[in-house]
Every structure is written in C-alpha cells, then in structure tokens.
Design an enzyme around this catalytic site. Structure first.
Site, PDB file in Angstrom:
ATOM      1  N   ASP A 117      71.017  41.977  68.612  1.00 19.24           N
ATOM      2  CA  ASP A 117      70.064  43.058  68.830  1.00 19.24           C
ATOM      3  C   ASP A 117      68.661  42.473  69.013  1.00 19.24           C
ATOM      4  O   ASP A 117      68.446  41.651  69.901  1.00 19.24           O
ATOM      5  CB  ASP A 117      70.163  44.037  67.649  1.00 19.24           C
ATOM      6  CG  ASP A 117      69.341  45.296  67.819  1.00 19.24           C
ATOM      7  OD1 ASP A 117      69.746  46.165  68.613  1.00 19.24           O
ATOM      8  OD2 ASP A 117      68.289  45.411  67.162  1.00 19.24           O
ATOM      9  N   HIS A 283      78.152  48.418  67.689  1.00 18.29           N
ATOM     10  CA  HIS A 283      76.972  47.600  67.958  1.00 18.29           C
ATOM     11  C   HIS A 283      76.874  46.353  67.092  1.00 18.29           C
ATOM     12  O   HIS A 283      76.386  45.319  67.545  1.00 18.29           O
ATOM     13  CB  HIS A 283      75.737  48.477  67.738  1.00 18.29           C
ATOM     14  CG  HIS A 283      74.436  47.778  67.910  1.00 18.29           C
ATOM     15  ND1 HIS A 283      74.050  47.202  69.098  1.00 18.29           N
ATOM     16  CD2 HIS A 283      73.398  47.568  67.042  1.00 18.29           C
ATOM     17  CE1 HIS A 283      72.832  46.669  68.973  1.00 18.29           C
ATOM     18  NE2 HIS A 283      72.429  46.874  67.729  1.00 18.29           N
TER      19      HIS A 283
END
Length: 305
Positions: A117, A283
């Site tokens: 991320d 994610h």
C-alpha cells in the site's frame, strides 16, 4: 551509530524482534522493529497499519534475513512533522529518504524492499531516487499513483473514497475522523480485508492506539494530500524514467486494484523487469494470506523468480 540509534526493548506482537528509534535527519525519528542476522530486508507497511502488519511473516523471514520493519514517517510511533503548505514533508521522496537513512545507520547500503500500500509507493519513489540502494522491489496491491489518479472513474472513486476524502483541506477530514476514530478505522480495515479475522483484535488495537492521535490523523491526511499534489509533480518529472531493479507486483484477486487495473501492465509502464500475480485475498496480503505471501517474498528476494 550509537548517537543516532537507540535500543528500546522487545517489539510487541513481533516475536523475536526488538524496537529501536533512529534519528534520520531533519528532526525526524523513525521507530523500527528489527531481528535476524542475515542479509538486509526492508519491509514498509501501508495505511492504516504500522510495522505490526508484518507480524505473521517477519519472524520466519528473520531466519534468513536481517529484517527491518519501520513505521513510516507520520505513522505508528515515528515522527509526525507538520506537512507544510505544499505537503512536502509527506512526499514519498521525503518518506523514502527517511528509510534510506535508517538503513544506512544500520549499516546497509543496498537491500531489497517490500512495500504494501503506501509503503509500496514509498518504495517506488525510493527505487527512482536511490537506485543504488534498492536491490529488488516488491509492491503489494497497488498500481502506480499517477496511473491510478489519471485513470480514476466513478467506480474507483466510490470504492476508494478515502483517496478523495483525506485530501480535502484541513481540518475537515481530520475532525470528521476524530469524531469516531474506531468506527472509521474498523470500517476501513474490514472493507479492505476479504478474509474474516485476518486482522486480530490485538493488532487492530495497536493500529487504533496509533490512529487515535490527532497528529497521527493529520499525518495520514498529509500523506494522501502529498500523493495528490507534490508526488504527482515528482512523478511527472520522472515520467520517462523506469525502475531498474527487478520488481514483483502482487495483489489481492478480491480487491479493488486487481479488479480495476491490469496491474502488471501498469508496472511495466514504470519498470524494466516486472513479474507477479494475484493471491486469493483482499488488500492486505501479509495479514490475509501470510504463508503464500511469505513464499512469494522469499522466492523473489532469494532470486528464485
């Protein structure tokens, strides 16, 4: 080194790791967890996590590597400087510079880096600004920042609303988040994870501890404000450059990035040597599928792929 690095004791939720604080310049202190005595490996977390996001795989990696897992500037227990009018203090250039300085203080001039991320965005900038330092680069569940903004549509903006919420001028998002920090954080984590229970209560509590700080919430917003402004300027200036280090891109097959982009194609626009694929999760790969993620990291860093 002793003047710039201070040992702090065992790292909570990270068996075998010890904490340290490193003064990396410009008044910034970076908190990091470290273990192992092999070749160096830098792990960079994303939002809204801290270095604790690596808890499920870092101990195994430390059997092969000297693992350094820091809190990015603005996150966890690292410094949270003022962003400035142009948000430059939270540019990925500044955040990457912190991590290169940390590694040099620890005696590591060249190393592989894995970034999830926001950490992947810092690692991408690090590979451009410090090519001699980055031996190999792995990015988790991201496409390049400039690409994602340039190709954003209604579907993306709906699913990744915080990209457009957090960049609003202060103090609007800060005050709204601080009105109910736990609700915002839980919604964010649970919406992005697709495997229930991947973020255990103890880990969530640690993320929440750090997120409750008004300075921390402001720093998060500044990180995103920088991504939508000065980072795009830096990316535009480097539009024709390519990452020279081998790059591994992994993403969650159930997540927004994998459903929205041809992830490998986006990275082949930015790097010379790209490989990777999807894992069956959302994610946060290192929390949702730690064994598979560990296998991918080890194979890539040890040059088996």
């Amino acid at each position: 080194m002793q003047d710039h690095v201070r040992a702090l004791g065992p790292a909570p939720l990270m068996p075998g790791f010890r904490l340290l604080d490193a003064d990396v310049g410009d008044g910034v202190t970076i908190r990091a967890a470290i273990a192992g005595d092999g070749p160096p490996l830098l792990l960079l977390h994303g939002h809204p996590q801290t270095h604790v996001t690596w808890r499920k795989i870092a101990p195994a990696l430390a059997r092969r590597f000297t693992v350094i897992a820091p809190d990015l500037r603005g996150y966890g227990d690292s410094s949270k400087p003022a962003g400035g009018g142009d948000h430059a203090a939270y540019s990925k250039r500044a955040m990457a510079r912190d991590q290169v300085a940390l590694m040099r203080l620890l005696g590591h001039e060249r190393f592989p880096v894995v970034g999830h991320d926001r950490g992947g965005r810092v690692a991408h900038r690090m590979a451009l600004d410090h090519p001699s330092a980055v031996e190999r680069l792995a990015v988790f569940d991201i496409a390049p920042t400039a690409t994602m903004y340039a190709r954003a549509d209604r579907a993306f903006a709906t699913q990744y609303f915080w990209w457009f919420f957090l960049i609003q001028p202060a103090p609007l998002p800060e005050r709204m988040i601080l009105a109910d920090v736990e609700f915002f954080l839980r919604e964010h984590v649970e919406r992005q994870n697709k495997i229930a229970g991947a973020t255990e209560p103890e880990a969530f509590a640690e993320y929440l501890r750090c997120y409750r700080s008004p300075d921390g919430v402001h720093a998060v917003c500044e990180d995103y404000r920088a991504a939508a402004s000065i980072d795009l300027e830096h990316d535009a200036a480097d539009a024709v450059r390519r990452v020279e280090a081998p790059l591994l891109a992994l993403w969650g097959a159930r997540g927004v990035v994998g459903r929205t982009y041809d992830v490998l194609a986006t990275w082949r626009e930015k790097a010379l040597d790209v490989r990777g694929g999807a894992l069956d999760c959302g994610h946060t790969l290192q929390e949702e599928l730690p064994d598979e993620t560990l296998e991918q990291i080890e194979a890539f860093v040890l040059r088996k792929q």
